[in-house]
Motif scaffolding. Structure first.
Motif, short mmCIF file in Angstrom:
data_model
loop_
_atom_site.label_atom_id
_atom_site.label_comp_id
_atom_site.label_asym_id
_atom_site.label_seq_id
_atom_site.Cartn_x
_atom_site.Cartn_y
_atom_site.Cartn_z
N TRP A 86 2.32 -4.45 -11.52
CA TRP A 86 2.39 -5.52 -10.51
C TRP A 86 2.05 -4.98 -9.12
CZ3 TRP A 86 6.17 -6.29 -6.56
CH2 TRP A 86 6.04 -7.51 -5.89
N VAL A 87 2.60 -3.83 -8.77
CA VAL A 87 2.31 -3.24 -7.46
C VAL A 87 0.83 -2.87 -7.37
CG1 VAL A 87 2.73 -1.26 -5.95
CG2 VAL A 87 4.66 -2.40 -7.04
N TYR A 88 0.28 -2.28 -8.41
CA TYR A 88 -1.14 -1.90 -8.40
C TYR A 88 -2.03 -3.13 -8.31
CZ TYR A 88 0.07 2.90 -9.80
OH TYR A 88 0.56 4.18 -9.85
N ASN A 89 -1.73 -4.17 -9.08
CA ASN A 89 -2.55 -5.39 -9.05
C ASN A 89 -2.45 -6.09 -7.70
OD1 ASN A 89 -3.40 -5.01 -11.69
ND2 ASN A 89 -1.78 -6.28 -12.55
N LEU A 149 0.82 -1.20 0.00
CA LEU A 149 0.00 0.00 0.00
C LEU A 149 0.86 1.26 0.00
CD1 LEU A 149 -2.84 -1.07 2.43
CD2 LEU A 149 -3.06 -0.59 -0.02
N GLY A 150 1.95 1.24 0.75
CA GLY A 150 2.86 2.39 0.76
C GLY A 150 3.49 2.62 -0.60
N PHE A 151 3.90 1.53 -1.24
CA PHE A 151 4.47 1.64 -2.58
C PHE A 151 3.44 2.20 -3.55
CE2 PHE A 151 8.57 -0.69 -3.23
CZ PHE A 151 9.05 0.16 -4.20
N ARG A 152 2.20 1.73 -3.43
CA ARG A 152 1.13 2.22 -4.29
C ARG A 152 0.94 3.73 -4.13
NH1 ARG A 152 -3.72 -0.34 -6.38
NH2 ARG A 152 -5.26 1.27 -6.85
N LEU A 199 1.52 9.01 -6.25
CA LEU A 199 1.86 10.39 -5.93
C LEU A 199 2.88 10.97 -6.89
CD1 LEU A 199 1.46 12.72 -3.91
CD2 LEU A 199 3.33 11.76 -2.58
N PHE A 200 3.86 10.15 -7.28
CA PHE A 200 4.89 10.64 -8.20
C PHE A 200 4.53 10.46 -9.67
CE2 PHE A 200 7.91 9.86 -4.50
CZ PHE A 200 7.89 11.18 -4.13
N GLY A 201 3.31 9.99 -9.95
CA GLY A 201 2.85 9.88 -11.33
C GLY A 201 3.54 8.79 -12.11
N ALA A 202 3.82 7.66 -11.48
CA ALA A 202 4.48 6.55 -12.17
C ALA A 202 3.61 6.05 -13.32
CB ALA A 202 4.76 5.41 -11.19
N SER A 203 4.24 5.66 -14.40
CA SER A 203 3.53 5.17 -15.58
C SER A 203 2.87 3.84 -15.28
CB SER A 203 4.51 5.01 -16.74
OG SER A 203 3.87 4.37 -17.82
#
Length: 102
Positions: free
Chosen positions: A43-46, A23-26, A31-35
């Protein structure tokens, strides 16, 4: 003190720590607008989506400058998982102390 109590608390801390990590990584990636087309970001989002599902829609998602996202639901989920982990470990310690006193 029973070793099983220590192991249960370690297990709780590990599970909550993994949830906090994803969740922290997400939160940071959004926040930084990662693609979202990058495989690691997907993978992190899923992976974090199942942790976030119970909290979806509680708070609005804020977009800054059309790219940077503040996902308040993920921040709230992070806080709730942390509190649940804390209260579970405290409950286990309290039960263990009650057993030891008998």
């Amino acid at each position: 003190m029973l070793k099983s109590t220590i192991y249960i608390n370690y297990l709780i801390n590990i599970v909550i720590g993994i949830a906090q990590f994803f969740l922290g990584f997400r939160v940071i990636l959004k926040l930084f607008g990662a693609s979202s087309t990058a495989p690691f970001v997907q993978w992190v989002y899923n992976t974090s989506q199942s942790l976030l599902n119970p909290f979806e829609g509680i708070f609005p998602t804020t977009v800054l400058d059309g790219k940077f996202v503040i996902e308040f639901s993920a921040l709230f989920a992070l806080i709730i998982y942390t509190l649940v982990g804390y209260f579970l470990t405290q409950l286990i310690w309290m039960v263990q102390r009650g057993i030891e006193r008998k």
